[in-house]
Scaffold this motif. Structure first.
Motif, short mmCIF file in Angstrom:
data_model
loop_
_atom_site.label_atom_id
_atom_site.label_comp_id
_atom_site.label_asym_id
_atom_site.label_seq_id
_atom_site.Cartn_x
_atom_site.Cartn_y
_atom_site.Cartn_z
N UNK A 278 8.01 -7.97 3.38
CA UNK A 278 7.58 -6.77 2.83
C UNK A 278 6.89 -7.16 1.42
N UNK A 279 7.54 -7.99 0.68
CA UNK A 279 6.74 -8.28 -0.46
C UNK A 279 5.07 -8.93 -0.11
N UNK A 280 5.32 -9.91 0.83
CA UNK A 280 3.84 -10.22 1.26
C UNK A 280 3.03 -9.49 1.81
N UNK A 281 3.57 -8.38 2.65
CA UNK A 281 2.82 -7.45 3.28
C UNK A 281 1.95 -6.62 2.09
N UNK A 282 2.79 -6.11 1.19
CA UNK A 282 2.39 -5.14 0.00
C UNK A 282 1.31 -5.86 -0.74
N UNK A 283 1.57 -7.26 -1.14
CA UNK A 283 0.73 -7.98 -1.84
C UNK A 283 -0.68 -8.17 -1.03
N UNK A 284 -0.44 -8.37 0.24
CA UNK A 284 -1.67 -8.79 1.07
C UNK A 284 -2.59 -7.54 1.20
N UNK A 285 -1.96 -6.46 1.51
CA UNK A 285 -2.71 -5.26 1.66
C UNK A 285 -3.42 -4.79 0.37
N UNK A 286 -3.03 -4.94 -0.93
CA UNK A 286 -3.66 -4.70 -2.13
C UNK A 286 -4.73 -5.93 -2.36
N UNK A 287 -4.62 -7.28 -1.51
CA UNK A 287 -5.72 -8.25 -1.92
C UNK A 287 -6.81 -7.64 -0.93
N UNK A 288 -6.51 -7.40 0.21
CA UNK A 288 -7.39 -6.91 1.40
C UNK A 288 -8.25 -5.73 1.04
N UNK A 289 -7.59 -4.85 0.55
CA UNK A 289 -8.37 -3.37 0.12
C UNK A 289 -9.24 -3.56 -0.89
N UNK A 290 -8.58 -4.39 -1.97
CA UNK A 290 -9.63 -4.83 -2.91
C UNK A 290 -10.99 -5.46 -2.52
N UNK A 291 -10.66 -6.55 -1.58
CA UNK A 291 -11.65 -7.32 -1.05
C UNK A 291 -12.80 -6.47 -0.35
N UNK A 292 -12.32 -5.52 0.38
CA UNK A 292 -13.04 -4.56 1.27
C UNK A 292 -14.01 -3.64 0.20
N UNK A 293 -13.25 -3.33 -0.79
CA UNK A 293 -13.98 -2.35 -1.76
C UNK A 293 -15.15 -3.15 -2.35
N UNK A 294 -14.64 -4.45 -2.69
CA UNK A 294 -15.66 -5.26 -3.39
C UNK A 294 -16.79 -5.61 -2.29
N UNK A 295 -16.42 -5.71 -1.08
CA UNK A 295 -17.58 -5.90 -0.28
C UNK A 295 -18.68 -4.73 -0.03
N UNK A 296 -17.97 -3.53 -0.08
CA UNK A 296 -18.67 -2.39 -0.02
C UNK A 296 -19.59 -2.36 -1.46
N UNK A 297 -19.01 -2.75 -2.65
CA UNK A 297 -19.76 -2.70 -3.86
C UNK A 297 -20.94 -3.46 -3.81
#
Length: 435
Positions: A278-297
Motif C-alpha cells: 500500500x505504501x508503494x501504491x500511494x507513492x507510485x500514484x503520486x509520482x505518476x500523477x505529477x509526471x502526467x501533469x508535467x507532461x501536460x505542462x
C-alpha cells in the motif's frame, strides 16, 4: 509569443504553489489556463490533448521500474534491515576519524543502491542512527547535518527514481544514466566523509571517547549483518549491468529478492506485505500523477513555443557554456526554495535540456547535473524533504536542521563544480560499459 509569456506561465505556477495548491493540480491548472486563455483552444480539444498525454506517459514501459523500486524500499523499511545496516557498519566506521557519524554516509550510500529514493534513504538510515548517535553523545550538528546531506544520495546512486523520470522525459538510456551516477555518488560520499574527518580532527570534542570493547573476531561477526543489503545490491545492479535484465526487470527481481530476504529473516508477515504494498501504491500514484501533469505542462509550453522562445532569448545573450550553467544553477537553487526535486525536474527539462544540448553538454552528463541540483533542493528550506524527515525523527526545529545541513549544501555545490571541470567523472563508466 515572447519571453514575457514564459515568465507569466512559470510565475502563475509559483503563485499557485505558494498558496498551497498541490503540485499536480497547479501544473494542470496552469496548463489548461494557458491553452484556453493563451491560445484560445476549445475545451474539447484540451480534453483530447490531455488524454493523449496520459496515454503516452502512462504506457511507457520504463516507468514500470518506479513502483517496483519503491516497493523494494518499502519492504526493507518495514524490516530490521536498517538496524543490521548500523551494526554492520559500526566496526568499519570506528576505524575512521569521526567514527560512527560515518554510518550516516556509508549507510545512505549502501541503502541508496537498493532504494532509489532520497526520502526513503534518509528515513530508513535516520531511524536508527539519529537515536544511536544522540545516545552516545555525538555532536548533534554533525550528526543531523551529515544525515540530511547523505540521504540525498538516494537520488544519485543507482537505481534512482529521478534518473528514470529524466531518462523518460529526455529520451536517454536509463542504464547509461545509472552507470553515470556511480562515480559522482562516490565522489559526493567521499566529500561528506572528508568533511566529517576534517571537522572532528579540528574539534575532537564532537566525538565521544572510544568505549568499544569488541574483539576483532566480534567485529567481523558484526560486519556479516551487511549481507542482506549487499546480496540485494548484487541481484539488482548485477542483473542490470551484466545485461541480464532491463531496469524494469531488475526492479522486479529486486522485489522478489527483498521478499525472500524478509522471509529468510522471518519478518515477512501479512502486515509487512500489505503495508509495504500500500505504501508503494500511494507513492507510485503520486509520482505518476505529477509526471502526467508535467507532461501536460510540457505539451502546453510546446504549443506556446515557450522552450524555443526561451532558448532564443538566452541565445541572444551569447552566454558561454559555463555562464549558461551558472545561470541554470541559480535558477535551480531558486526553484528548490519552492519545489521538491522531483517536480523541479519534470517541470524544467523541456526548457533547460535543449539549452544545455545547444551549449554542447552531453544529455547523460546533464542528467547527473540535474540530479545534483535536485539533491540541493532536498536540503533547502522551506520544502526540503530530507529536512522534514529529520524533523519528524528528532523533533528538532526545521531551521536548525537546515543550518546543520548548510556545510553539506556547500559540498554538493563543490561536487557540481568537480563534474563540470572533470566531466569524465560522469561519462567514464557509461563509455567503458556501453561504448
Amino acid at each position: 509569443m515572447d519571453i514575457i509569456l514564459a515568465f507569466s506561465l512559470i510565475g502563475s505556477l509559483i503563485v499557485l504553489l505558494f498558496f498551497g495548491l498541490w503540485v499536480f493540480a497547479a501544473m494542470l491548472a496552469v496548463s489548461i489556463g494557458g491553452l484556453a486563455l493563451g491560445l484560445g483552444m476549445p475545451i474539447q480539444q484540451i480534453g483530447s490533448l490531455m488524454a493523449n498525454v496520459i496515454i503516452r506517459y502512462s504506457s511507457s514501459w520504463e516507468l514500470a521500474a518506479i513502483p517496483m523500486f519503491i516497493w523494494m524500499g518499502e519492504i526493507l523499511f518495514r524490516t530490521d534491515i536498517s538496524n543490521r545496516l548500523f551494526r554492520g557498519l559500526n566496526p568499519l566506521a570506528n576505524l575512521i576519524p569521526g567514527k560512527l557519524i560515518h554510518t550516516n554516509v556509508l549507510g545512505s550510500a549502501l541503502f541508496a543502491c537498493i532504494s532509489g529514493s532520497s526520502t526513503a534513504t534518509t528515513a530508513t538510515v535516520g531511524r536508527i542512527t539519529t537515536s544511536e548517535l544522540a545516545r552516545r553523545k555525538y555532536d548533534e550538528s554533525l550528526s543531523l547535518g551529515s544525515l540530511a546531506g547523505s540521504g540525498s544520495l538516494g537520488l544519485l546512486i543507482p537505481p534512482s527514481i529521478v534518473m528514470i523520470i529524466y531518462g523518460v522525459l529526455a529520451e536517454v538510456s536509463i542504464v547509461r544514466l545509472f552507470a553515470a551516477g556511480i562515480l559522482p555518488g562516490l565522489v559526493v560520499a567521499s566529500l561528506f566523509s572528508g568533511y566529517i574527518i576534517l571537522s572532528t580532527t579540528i574539534s575532537p570534542e564532537k566525538v565521544p571517547a572510544d568505549t568499544s570493547s569488541l574483539s576483532l573476531r566480534e567485529q567481523m561477526k558484526e560486519v556479516i549483518h551487511l549481507a542482506p543489503i549487499v546480496s540485494l545490491m548484487i541481484v539488482v545492479l548485477g542483473s542490470l549491468y551484466t545485461g541480464f535484465a532491463t531496469p524494469s526487470e531488475a526492479a522486479a527481481l529486486g522485489v522478489v529478492a527483498a521478499l525472500a530476504i524478509a522471509a529468510a529473516l522471518r519478518q515477512l508477515t501479512f502486515a509487512v506485505f500489505r503495508d509495504s504494498l500500500m505504501g508503494a501504491i500511494r507513492t507510485s500514484c503520486m509520482v505518476c500523477i505529477i509526471l502526467i501533469a508535467a507532461g501536460t505542462l510540457s505539451t502546453t509550453m510546446g504549443y506556446m513555443h515557450i522552450p524555443a522562445n526561451v532558448a532564443e532569448f538566452i541565445g541572444r545573450l551569447h552566454l558561454s557554456p559555463i555562464a549558461l550553467l551558472i545561470v541554470l544553477s541559480l535558477f535551480y537553487v531558486a526553484l528548490g526554495l519552492v519545489l521538491d526535486g522531483f517536480s523541479m525536474i519534470v517541470m524544467s527539462v523541456p526548457i533547460t535540456l535543449p539549452l544545455a544540448m545547444a551549449a554542447g553538454f552531453d544529455p547523460v552528463w546533464f542528467g547527473v547535473y540535474l540530479v545534483l541540483m535536485t539533491e540541493l533542493a532536498q536540503i533547502t528550506p522551506p520544502v526540503g524533504f530530507n529536512l522534514f524527515v529529520i524533523q519528524g525523527l528528532t523533533r528538532a526545529p526545521i531551521l536548525r536542521v537546515a543550518l546543520y545541513a548548510a556545510p553539506f549544501f556547500g559540498l554538493l555545490c563543490a561536487a557540481v563544480i568537480l563534474i563540470t571541470a572533470f566531466p569524465d567523472i560522469v561519462l567514464l563508466l557509461p563509455r567503458v560499459l556501453f561504448g
